[in-house]
Design a protein around this motif. Sequence first.
Motif, PDB file in Angstrom:
ATOM      1  N   HIS A 194      -0.845  33.616  42.873  1.00  0.00           N
ATOM      2  CA  HIS A 194      -0.613  32.199  42.615  1.00  0.00           C
ATOM      3  C   HIS A 194      -0.669  31.945  41.115  1.00  0.00           C
ATOM      4  O   HIS A 194      -1.385  32.627  40.387  1.00  0.00           O
ATOM      5  CB  HIS A 194      -1.668  31.338  43.323  1.00  0.00           C
ATOM      6  N   ASP A 205       8.726  26.625  40.462  1.00  0.00           N
ATOM      7  CA  ASP A 205       8.544  26.554  41.912  1.00  0.00           C
ATOM      8  C   ASP A 205       9.833  26.037  42.566  1.00  0.00           C
ATOM      9  O   ASP A 205      10.325  26.601  43.539  1.00  0.00           O
ATOM     10  CB  ASP A 205       7.375  25.634  42.283  1.00  0.00           C
ATOM     11  N   LEU A 223      -0.892  24.874  46.534  1.00  0.00           N
ATOM     12  CA  LEU A 223      -0.418  23.866  47.485  1.00  0.00           C
ATOM     13  C   LEU A 223       0.784  24.438  48.243  1.00  0.00           C
ATOM     14  O   LEU A 223       1.348  25.466  47.862  1.00  0.00           O
ATOM     15  CB  LEU A 223      -0.024  22.583  46.738  1.00  0.00           C
ATOM     16  N   ALA A 224       1.202  23.763  49.290  1.00  0.00           N
ATOM     17  CA  ALA A 224       2.286  24.264  50.142  1.00  0.00           C
ATOM     18  C   ALA A 224       3.576  24.493  49.364  1.00  0.00           C
ATOM     19  O   ALA A 224       4.319  25.435  49.652  1.00  0.00           O
ATOM     20  CB  ALA A 224       2.531  23.289  51.290  1.00  0.00           C
ATOM     21  N   HIS A 225       3.889  23.661  48.375  1.00  0.00           N
ATOM     22  CA  HIS A 225       5.150  23.806  47.636  1.00  0.00           C
ATOM     23  C   HIS A 225       5.071  24.854  46.517  1.00  0.00           C
ATOM     24  O   HIS A 225       6.087  25.196  45.923  1.00  0.00           O
ATOM     25  CB  HIS A 225       5.594  22.456  47.048  1.00  0.00           C
ATOM     26  N   ASP A 226       3.873  25.370  46.235  1.00  0.00           N
ATOM     27  CA  ASP A 226       3.719  26.385  45.191  1.00  0.00           C
ATOM     28  C   ASP A 226       4.278  27.714  45.684  1.00  0.00           C
ATOM     29  O   ASP A 226       3.956  28.154  46.787  1.00  0.00           O
ATOM     30  CB  ASP A 226       2.246  26.561  44.806  1.00  0.00           C
TER      31      ASP A 226
END
Length: 192
Positions: free
Chosen positions: A131, A141, A171-174
């Motif tokens: 990450h 992203d 986070l989910a969009h990362d």
Amino acid sequence: MTATPSKGDLRKIALDARDAMDAAARTTASEKLAARGLPFEIATGTIVSGYSPIRSELDPAPLMRALAAHGAKLALPAVPARGKSLVFRAWVPGDRLTLGPLGILEPSPAMAELVPDVMLVPLAAFDRLGHRIGYGAGHYDFTLAHLRKAKPITAIGVAFAAQEIKAVPALAHDVALNYVLTEKKAFDFRSL
């Protein structure tokens, strides 16, 4: 009980560590990374995008020149507008660059647009799960999510070892990275 640090707090800690490095150490780190190269072979004609370093970022140009010497085609990103995918334009070391809308050097709009196979991604901080924390605009992203709908793209974070943090609050969009390269080590996250 201590509060969990925010992405902004973690970004500041990592950027402060990066900024504390002197210019000679940053140059040496860029050269070490280039000498080691990528942790995998690339075929002739593989499109590798880098970036124009800002502030105290690790300079990917030595690595990009080494990859070009092994047959890679190079590209650099251009920022069309916030909320839009980055555009990658052909670049050869020595090409004249123009100042883009965010004050970052970019290839001329006259250069051919390319879709990278491998993206060298700048970052503020990273962890050992792949990450990253960027600068907050979400350009990489969004671009990776968009371009990976068309073809697989290997995303490689490029940073100084000092930018590693214990954990990124993802986070989910990362979008997670496939690798992170530092002057000290190559991290492979493909099996995570």
